[in-house]
Scaffold this active site. Sequence first.
Site: not given
Length: 426
Positions: A17, A70, A76, A152, A225, A330, A341, A344
């Site tokens: 899902r 598994q 389960t 259930e 889910n 960046y 410093n 910009a």
Amino acid sequence: MANDVTAVVMAAGLGTRMKSATPKHLHPLLGRRLVDWVVQAARDTGVERVVVVTSPDAADTFRDVEVAFQEQPRGTGDAVRSARETLQGFSGDVLVLNGDVPGLSSGTLRALLETHRSAGAAGTVLAFEPDDVRSYGRIVRDGDGGLARIVEAKDASPEELELREVNSGIYVFAADKLWPLLDRLQPQNAQGELYVTDTLGFLVEDGETVAVHPAATAWEVEGINTRVELAFVAGKLRDRLNERHMLNGVTIVDPQSTWIEAGVEIEQDVTIHPFSVVRGDVRIATGAEIGPFAYVRPGTRVGERAKIGSFVEVKKSEVGAGAKIPHLSYIGDAEIGEGTNIGAGGVTANFKHEPGVPKQRTRIGKNVRTGIHNVFNAPVEIGDDAWIAPGAVITDDVAPGSLAGFAPRQETKEGWVYEKHGKHDS
């Protein structure tokens, strides 16, 4: 508690899902995968031994836990049974957890274990009351408050459908009771699936005590889910993490717009402004300031009283004490010295980076002043007290106290800063 409790975390299903090529339990959430949050909750409870049941093709994605396989997703019950060989000889309590409940807290697990032991139970189920009971199995209690049965939704009577307490799918079992019960499971559908929930019914039939512990907070124990549910729980975990930081002395101006991942360490008296994201392995020292719309990525260390300003991204870098990157820059794979410093539009660039070769570093010393729109082409080193002219692309090292820049080609006037302004007292 640590030595006589083992956690078995079920994480073998695909979670269709989610509509994703990534198995549900491996989806990222605030710096961890879903299943990692569950493992950590078990660790925080004091459980030292954790067994993750997963599919064979996901085995190499787990570290610092035991892994059981598994082979086929057969429910389960089969998942828990897959851990039996790994736990051969263990005689304590087995905490059975779902790998898709990242909100699960250690406090809830401790309370569950306390209920299990105080009741002398062979098995205990964690119950909760969701806002929408949907198709959850209803908890039917006996006259003493223990479990009579789990019904259930498709099998429930109208009266039972009115019950608000439902099964979370999280349990504690005495190990010596659990393994024989798993052998009694029978397939419940055409897919041959086995459900661990049925073992609780066997215990009741056998006259064993089965306790019920109600969770205090429903969202903690509801499984994820869909991506809608993923986003909902992400917001809850964000709030939990932010609250922890604020109680530890961090100012978060707008917690709802601030996303700080698990694993981030922030000291007291740090201020974080709105719409900031701080991810992964990050350390922020006391007195530092993170500006609005800042993005602080893993591997970053921010020194005392340093400033990461508005629209600044920093990745895998060290920002020295009192250094400032005020805005629109960046900084990646870099070292920024104390008191420096960055003007910009500053960018550290790795143009010479080749596949398979580690990225080069930009090293900017103490008390450096860079201009606006500077690019530093790594590997490059800027000495202490240097100045960089606006609009410059720096391709060569700059000696301490020098003035460099002057587009279109870098020119360096060595010692210019010292001649004009004297040596900076560091």
